[in-house]
Every structure is written in structure tokens, then in C-alpha cells.
Design a protein around this motif. Structure first.
Motif, PDB file in Angstrom:
ATOM      1  N   GLY A   1       0.842  -1.187   0.000  1.00 46.22           N
ATOM      2  CA  GLY A   1       0.000   0.000   0.000  1.00 46.22           C
ATOM      3  C   GLY A   1       0.876   1.235   0.000  1.00 46.22           C
ATOM      4  O   GLY A   1       2.076   1.159  -0.194  1.00 46.22           O
ATOM      5  N   ALA A   2       0.241   2.379   0.204  1.00 46.44           N
ATOM      6  CA  ALA A   2       0.958   3.644   0.249  1.00 46.44           C
ATOM      7  C   ALA A   2       0.355   4.516   1.334  1.00 46.44           C
ATOM      8  O   ALA A   2      -0.787   4.308   1.744  1.00 46.44           O
ATOM      9  CB  ALA A   2       0.875   4.346  -1.101  1.00 46.44           C
ATOM     10  N   GLN A   3       1.140   5.460   1.803  1.00 49.55           N
ATOM     11  CA  GLN A   3       0.606   6.420   2.763  1.00 49.55           C
ATOM     12  C   GLN A   3       1.290   7.758   2.558  1.00 49.55           C
ATOM     13  O   GLN A   3       2.350   7.845   1.953  1.00 49.55           O
ATOM     14  CB  GLN A   3       0.757   5.957   4.193  1.00 49.55           C
ATOM     15  N   GLY A   4       0.638   8.800   3.034  1.00 46.43           N
ATOM     16  CA  GLY A   4       1.193  10.132   2.888  1.00 46.43           C
ATOM     17  C   GLY A   4       0.371  11.144   3.646  1.00 46.43           C
ATOM     18  O   GLY A   4      -0.333  10.802   4.603  1.00 46.43           O
ATOM     19  N   GLU A   5       0.442  12.392   3.189  1.00 47.84           N
ATOM     20  CA  GLU A   5      -0.274  13.480   3.845  1.00 47.84           C
ATOM     21  C   GLU A   5      -1.046  14.304   2.822  1.00 47.84           C
ATOM     22  O   GLU A   5      -0.585  14.499   1.698  1.00 47.84           O
ATOM     23  CB  GLU A   5       0.683  14.391   4.605  1.00 47.84           C
ATOM     24  N   THR A   6      -2.193  14.789   3.257  1.00 48.98           N
ATOM     25  CA  THR A   6      -3.043  15.645   2.444  1.00 48.98           C
ATOM     26  C   THR A   6      -3.234  16.975   3.155  1.00 48.98           C
ATOM     27  O   THR A   6      -3.435  17.015   4.365  1.00 48.98           O
ATOM     28  CB  THR A   6      -4.432  14.990   2.237  1.00 48.98           C
ATOM     29  N   LEU A   7      -3.171  18.055   2.388  1.00 47.37           N
ATOM     30  CA  LEU A   7      -3.516  19.374   2.894  1.00 47.37           C
ATOM     31  C   LEU A   7      -4.820  19.802   2.241  1.00 47.37           C
ATOM     32  O   LEU A   7      -4.938  19.785   1.011  1.00 47.37           O
ATOM     33  CB  LEU A   7      -2.430  20.403   2.563  1.00 47.37           C
ATOM     34  N   THR A   8      -5.815  20.159   3.061  1.00 42.43           N
ATOM     35  CA  THR A   8      -7.096  20.635   2.551  1.00 42.43           C
ATOM     36  C   THR A   8      -7.757  21.493   3.620  1.00 42.43           C
ATOM     37  O   THR A   8      -7.378  21.420   4.790  1.00 42.43           O
ATOM     38  CB  THR A   8      -8.024  19.464   2.148  1.00 42.43           C
ATOM     39  N   ALA A   9      -8.709  22.301   3.215  1.00 42.90           N
ATOM     40  CA  ALA A   9      -9.426  23.170   4.146  1.00 42.90           C
ATOM     41  C   ALA A   9     -10.819  23.438   3.594  1.00 42.90           C
ATOM     42  O   ALA A   9     -11.116  23.109   2.441  1.00 42.90           O
ATOM     43  CB  ALA A   9      -8.671  24.475   4.349  1.00 42.90           C
ATOM     44  N   GLU A  10     -11.656  24.046   4.408  1.00 43.02           N
ATOM     45  CA  GLU A  10     -13.014  24.369   3.977  1.00 43.02           C
ATOM     46  C   GLU A  10     -13.025  25.413   2.861  1.00 43.02           C
ATOM     47  O   GLU A  10     -13.859  25.363   1.976  1.00 43.02           O
ATOM     48  CB  GLU A  10     -13.850  24.863   5.157  1.00 43.02           C
ATOM     49  N   ARG A  11     -12.094  26.361   2.935  1.00 38.32           N
ATOM     50  CA  ARG A  11     -12.013  27.413   1.919  1.00 38.32           C
ATOM     51  C   ARG A  11     -10.753  27.231   1.086  1.00 38.32           C
ATOM     52  O   ARG A  11      -9.695  26.900   1.616  1.00 38.32           O
ATOM     53  CB  ARG A  11     -12.000  28.799   2.565  1.00 38.32           C
TER      54      ARG A  11
ATOM     55  N   VAL B   1       2.350  11.227  -1.422  1.00 39.17           N
ATOM     56  CA  VAL B   1       2.344   9.851  -0.923  1.00 39.17           C
ATOM     57  C   VAL B   1       3.698   9.207  -1.140  1.00 39.17           C
ATOM     58  O   VAL B   1       4.473   9.614  -2.008  1.00 39.17           O
ATOM     59  CB  VAL B   1       1.250   8.982  -1.592  1.00 39.17           C
ATOM     60  N   GLN B   2       3.944   8.189  -0.332  1.00 35.55           N
ATOM     61  CA  GLN B   2       5.163   7.394  -0.441  1.00 35.55           C
ATOM     62  C   GLN B   2       4.741   5.940  -0.534  1.00 35.55           C
ATOM     63  O   GLN B   2       3.850   5.495   0.221  1.00 35.55           O
ATOM     64  CB  GLN B   2       6.045   7.612   0.765  1.00 35.55           C
TER      65      GLN B   2
ATOM     66  N   LYS C   1      -5.060  -3.119  -3.978  1.00 41.44           N
ATOM     67  CA  LYS C   1      -6.148  -4.047  -4.309  1.00 41.44           C
ATOM     68  C   LYS C   1      -6.119  -4.291  -5.812  1.00 41.44           C
ATOM     69  O   LYS C   1      -6.118  -3.344  -6.594  1.00 41.44           O
ATOM     70  CB  LYS C   1      -7.500  -3.455  -3.897  1.00 41.44           C
ATOM     71  N   ASP C   2      -6.075  -5.552  -6.186  1.00 45.16           N
ATOM     72  CA  ASP C   2      -6.016  -5.934  -7.600  1.00 45.16           C
ATOM     73  C   ASP C   2      -4.869  -5.234  -8.328  1.00 45.16           C
ATOM     74  O   ASP C   2      -5.034  -4.718  -9.427  1.00 45.16           O
ATOM     75  CB  ASP C   2      -7.352  -5.633  -8.298  1.00 45.16           C
ATOM     76  N   GLU C   3      -3.695  -5.186  -7.687  1.00 49.32           N
ATOM     77  CA  GLU C   3      -2.480  -4.584  -8.248  1.00 49.32           C
ATOM     78  C   GLU C   3      -2.609  -3.082  -8.504  1.00 49.32           C
ATOM     79  O   GLU C   3      -1.877  -2.509  -9.309  1.00 49.32           O
ATOM     80  CB  GLU C   3      -2.064  -5.294  -9.536  1.00 49.32           C
ATOM     81  N   LYS C   4      -3.543  -2.420  -7.806  1.00 47.13           N
ATOM     82  CA  LYS C   4      -3.716  -0.974  -7.929  1.00 47.13           C
ATOM     83  C   LYS C   4      -3.763  -0.348  -6.543  1.00 47.13           C
ATOM     84  O   LYS C   4      -4.281  -0.937  -5.602  1.00 47.13           O
ATOM     85  CB  LYS C   4      -5.002  -0.638  -8.678  1.00 47.13           C
ATOM     86  N   LEU C   5      -3.230   0.868  -6.442  1.00 46.54           N
ATOM     87  CA  LEU C   5      -3.338   1.650  -5.217  1.00 46.54           C
ATOM     88  C   LEU C   5      -4.571   2.528  -5.344  1.00 46.54           C
ATOM     89  O   LEU C   5      -4.711   3.269  -6.323  1.00 46.54           O
ATOM     90  CB  LEU C   5      -2.091   2.514  -5.018  1.00 46.54           C
TER      91      LEU C   5
ATOM     92  N   PRO D   1      -1.941  18.988   8.168  1.00 47.70           N
ATOM     93  CA  PRO D   1      -1.708  17.779   7.382  1.00 47.70           C
ATOM     94  C   PRO D   1      -2.555  16.640   7.933  1.00 47.70           C
ATOM     95  O   PRO D   1      -2.702  16.482   9.143  1.00 47.70           O
ATOM     96  CB  PRO D   1      -0.221  17.494   7.554  1.00 47.70           C
ATOM     97  N   ARG D   2      -3.125  15.869   7.025  1.00 50.11           N
ATOM     98  CA  ARG D   2      -3.947  14.715   7.408  1.00 50.11           C
ATOM     99  C   ARG D   2      -3.371  13.461   6.766  1.00 50.11           C
ATOM    100  O   ARG D   2      -3.009  13.460   5.585  1.00 50.11           O
ATOM    101  CB  ARG D   2      -5.390  14.910   6.945  1.00 50.11           C
ATOM    102  N   LEU D   3      -3.319  12.406   7.546  1.00 49.45           N
ATOM    103  CA  LEU D   3      -2.798  11.133   7.049  1.00 49.45           C
ATOM    104  C   LEU D   3      -3.738  10.561   5.993  1.00 49.45           C
ATOM    105  O   LEU D   3      -4.962  10.615   6.139  1.00 49.45           O
ATOM    106  CB  LEU D   3      -2.659  10.142   8.215  1.00 49.45           C
ATOM    107  N   ILE D   4      -3.154  10.044   4.920  1.00 47.18           N
ATOM    108  CA  ILE D   4      -3.927   9.357   3.891  1.00 47.18           C
ATOM    109  C   ILE D   4      -3.263   8.012   3.635  1.00 47.18           C
ATOM    110  O   ILE D   4      -2.037   7.897   3.641  1.00 47.18           O
ATOM    111  CB  ILE D   4      -4.019  10.186   2.591  1.00 47.18           C
ATOM    112  N   ARG D   5      -4.072   6.990   3.474  1.00 49.52           N
ATOM    113  CA  ARG D   5      -3.577   5.638   3.178  1.00 49.52           C
ATOM    114  C   ARG D   5      -4.245   5.136   1.907  1.00 49.52           C
ATOM    115  O   ARG D   5      -5.415   5.426   1.664  1.00 49.52           O
ATOM    116  CB  ARG D   5      -3.889   4.686   4.320  1.00 49.52           C
ATOM    117  N   ALA D   6      -3.495   4.383   1.133  1.00 46.04           N
ATOM    118  CA  ALA D   6      -4.016   3.792  -0.091  1.00 46.04           C
ATOM    119  C   ALA D   6      -3.719   2.304  -0.065  1.00 46.04           C
ATOM    120  O   ALA D   6      -2.562   1.899  -0.188  1.00 46.04           O
ATOM    121  CB  ALA D   6      -3.379   4.440  -1.314  1.00 46.04           C
ATOM    122  N   PRO D   7      -4.743   1.486   0.117  1.00 44.29           N
ATOM    123  CA  PRO D   7      -4.509   0.044   0.110  1.00 44.29           C
ATOM    124  C   PRO D   7      -4.228  -0.467  -1.305  1.00 44.29           C
ATOM    125  O   PRO D   7      -4.639   0.141  -2.283  1.00 44.29           O
ATOM    126  CB  PRO D   7      -5.831  -0.521   0.633  1.00 44.29           C
TER     127      PRO D   7
END
Length: 76
Positions: free
Chosen positions: A23-33, A72-73, A56-60, A48-54
Motif C-alpha cells: 500500500g501507500a501512505q502520505g499526507e493531504t492538505l485541505t481546508a473548507e475554503r 504519498v510514499q 487491491k487488484d495490483e492498484k493503489l 496535514p492529514r494522514l492518507i492511506r491507499a490500500p
């Protein structure tokens, strides 16, 4: 990665192409505005918010929020 739509999240699948990863993991920056910034008065307006990508079927699989920038890393 960035989302171009300021109102909708994006579902994204990236091909793994044989890289040995679970899988992969990283950080996302986002806000309401879209024009939100961190400042001395509001240092966590865009945290920063943690993001994970499992893998599945050879795809992230990513779900990227609207108005976001994501890094992401893929560990080997």
C-alpha cells in the motif's frame, strides 16, 4: 497529487506495475475554503492529514478530498 474540482472529492486508482508494496501512505492538505492559510493566529487552519491507499487488484486506491494537495510514499 491535486484535485482540480473545488467541490468534489476524486477516486483514483494507480497501477502498481510490479513494485513490491502492500500500500501507500502520505499526507493531504485541505481546508473548507480554497484560500485558507496557516498563520500565527491560526497555525492549524490547514493541518496535514494522514492518507492511506490500500493495494487491491495490483492498484493503489486513493480518495482525494476536494481542494487538496497530497503527497504519498510507496514503501518497498
Amino acid at each position: 497529487m491535486t484535485t482540480l474540482d473545488p467541490d468534489k472529492s476524486v477516486e483514483l486508482d494507480l497501477a502498481n506495475d510490479g513494485v513490491p508494496a502492500k500500500g501507500a501512505q502520505g499526507e493531504t492538505l485541505t481546508a473548507e475554503r480554497l484560500d485558507e492559510i496557516n498563520s500565527f493566529e491560526r497555525p492549524n487552519a490547514v493541518p496535514p492529514r494522514l492518507i492511506r491507499a490500500p493495494l487491491k487488484d495490483e492498484k493503489l486506491h486513493f480518495t482525494l478530498p476536494a481542494r487538496s494537495v497530497t503527497v504519498v510514499q510507496v514503501p518497498k
